[in-house]
Design a protein around this motif. Structure first.
Motif, short mmCIF file in Angstrom:
data_model
loop_
_atom_site.label_atom_id
_atom_site.label_comp_id
_atom_site.label_asym_id
_atom_site.label_seq_id
_atom_site.Cartn_x
_atom_site.Cartn_y
_atom_site.Cartn_z
N GLU A 87 4.70 -3.04 10.25
CA GLU A 87 5.51 -2.75 9.07
C GLU A 87 6.98 -2.87 9.42
O GLU A 87 7.36 -2.82 10.60
CB GLU A 87 5.21 -1.33 8.57
N LYS B 81 0.82 -1.22 0.00
CA LYS B 81 0.00 0.00 0.00
C LYS B 81 0.85 1.26 0.00
O LYS B 81 0.45 2.28 -0.55
CB LYS B 81 -0.98 0.01 1.18
N THR C 158 -1.98 -3.30 13.66
CA THR C 158 -1.00 -3.11 14.74
C THR C 158 -1.54 -2.12 15.78
O THR C 158 -1.50 -2.40 16.98
CB THR C 158 0.32 -2.58 14.15
#
Ligand code: NDP
Ligand code: HSE
Length: 436
Positions: A190, A105, A161
């Motif tokens: 990430e 993304k 997250t």
């Protein structure tokens, strides 16, 4: 029928999960796709690591570009993350007439307009279901299932997250740092976890959803992005006392003057279904003019849920590979020559409700001074909570919830209240959405 031949780039959480699920469910997937879907080459910089997942029968190469150029490969699955080498490899694959499936993304939010233009010129598919909300098929829902609607707004918990962190902090009283470490160990975060906790990842995702919902170009650089690092335990507590939960929401809303595009911690009434989405789960609420509100829920991160989305894209490619490119669903739902020009609104022009926490002297007249400033700025109070001063303290916390108003009015009021001698420190501002 001949298999769809895949080159898999990167074999971490997403790449490894994709390889596993493709192997485990090969027969079921092939029955749906009409042909087997087979990984014929993997690109990884560390072969030993890749071999934990990839059997000796599948070649592993450190040369990513060679996979992008390989004439035997029909589709590349990019699960590297980041901008480079992902962008160069994708553009090279497109230039060589390959279809692309990506979970990236960040890359799409920043360079999607360029990547889709290149893909259109070559007549290849770029599919990205895994890029938003992990295993939830929200891209397909918005791009295909809801096409009849004029979309009014989208509000989503789209970062697993941060939702995991907020849930564990609220439910178990754990510290921010401990929960972040767990989220990283579980493969949710990430590579750079500041992308998660500062709202950047959710910003990437809501920019993609907004483009598909409203037919505007990808506009991440215009989004307002705010994370959860400044959330204090007492705000979670006060919000609960007033009947709200705090969630990191990505919001895209159509207004007369343009599009609101924002990510920030948000109070939501605790009775809403979406307020009860906990842990790594994601949920996206979409309001269409015809269908009303629809809610999509599921795992937003992790190897298997993300693989589910990647493979859904691969099956779409397998089914459409022989179709004329002009008969395929447009990358961003709208025909490329019909993309709109509505501006993304600045935060000053956003309309929402607010949670304001003030620290004030506990003495007569203070509240009247505050409410006068709010009234002068056209801000109407919806609810108020005043906490008893702690033992030995002369100041108390006051929490005000406002009705919907324009953000620049709130900022002006805050500046005026902070200037009053009876107020100490900075006023905490959080936004509140009723999502009714
Ligand atoms: P991982 O870090 O687990 O895996 C990335 C893979 O790519 C590893 O094999 C890594 O190699 C390789 N890689 C990364 N950077 C480079 C580089 N510069 N050069 C060569 N190889 C590289 O990441 P994820 O699988 O979690 O994420 C991949 C993508 O999927 C990202 O875009 C992410 O945003 C997205 N995504 C992730 C989800 C998740 O739940 N994790 C969910 C949805 C999307 P090495 O092992 O040697 O470091
Ligand atoms: N880091 C992302 C999250 C992965 O936590 O939601 C899924 O996109």
């Amino acid at each position: 029928m001949k298999p769809l031949r895949i080159g898999l780039l990167g074999i971490g959480t997403v790449g490894g999960g994709t390889f596993d699920v493709l192997t485990r469910n090969a027969e079921e997937i092939s029955r749906r796709a009409g042909r087997p879907i087979t990984v014929i080459k993997v690109a990884a910089r560390n072969e030993a690591k890749a071999r934990r997942v990839v059997p000796a029968s599948v070649p592993v190469t450190p040369d990513f570009l060679s996979v992008a150029r390989d004439a035997e490969i029909d589709v590349i699955v990019e699960s590297l993350g980041g901008t480079e080498p992902a962008k160069s490899v994708i553009l090279e694959a497109i230039a060589h007439g390959k279809h692309v499936v990506t979970a990236n993304k960040a890359l799409l939010a920043l360079h999607g307009n360029e990547i889709f233009a290149a893909a259109r010129a070559k007549g290849v598919i770029v599919a990205f279901e895994a890029a938003v909300a992990g295993g939830i098929p929200i891209i397909k829902a918005l791009r295909e299932g809801l096409v009849a609607n004029r979309i009014e707004w989208i509000a989503g918990i789209i970062n697993g997250t941060t939702n995991f962190i907020l849930s564990e902090m609220r439910g178990k009283g754990l510290s921010f740092a401990d929960v972040l470490t767990t989220a990283q160990a579980k493969g949710y975060a990430e590579a750079d976890p500041t992308f998660d906790i500062e709202g950047v990842d959710a910003g990437h995702k809501i920019s993609i959803l907004a483009a598909i919902a409203f037919g505007i170009p990808l506009s991440f650089e215009k989004a307002h992005v705010e994370g959860i690092t400044k959330i204090e335990a007492k705000d979670i507590r006060y919000a609960e006392e007033m009947g709200y939960r705090i969630k990191l929401l990505g919001i895209a809303r159509r207004r007369e003057a343009g599009i609101e595009l924002r990510v920030h911690p948000t109070l939501i009434p605790a009775k809403r279904l979406i307020a009860n989405v906990e842990g790594v789960m994601n949920a996206v609420l979409v309001k269409g003019d015809a269908v009303g509100a629809t809610l999509y829920y599921g795992a937003g991160a992790g190897a298997n849920p993300t693989a589910s989305a990647v493979i859904a894209d691969l099956v779409d490619v397998a089914r459409l590979i022989d179709a004329d490119a002009s008969h395929r669903v447009p990358y961003l739902a709208f025909q490329h020559d019909r993309i709109g020009t509505e501006p993304v609104l600045s935060m000053d022009d956003v309309e929402t409700s607010y949670y304001l926490r003030l620290r004030v002297d506990d003495k007569p007249g203070v509240l009247a001074d505050i409410t006068r400033v709010l009234a002068d700025n056209h801000i109407s109070i919806d609810a108020m909570l005043q906490k008893e001063p702690e033992e030995g303290e002369a100041q108390a916390d006051i929490i005000l919830l406002t009705h919907e108003t324009i953000e620049k009015n709130v900022k002006r009021a805050i500046a005026a209240i902070e200037a009053q001698a009876s107020t100490s420190g900075k006023i905490v501002l959080l936004r509140l959405e009723n999502l009714a």
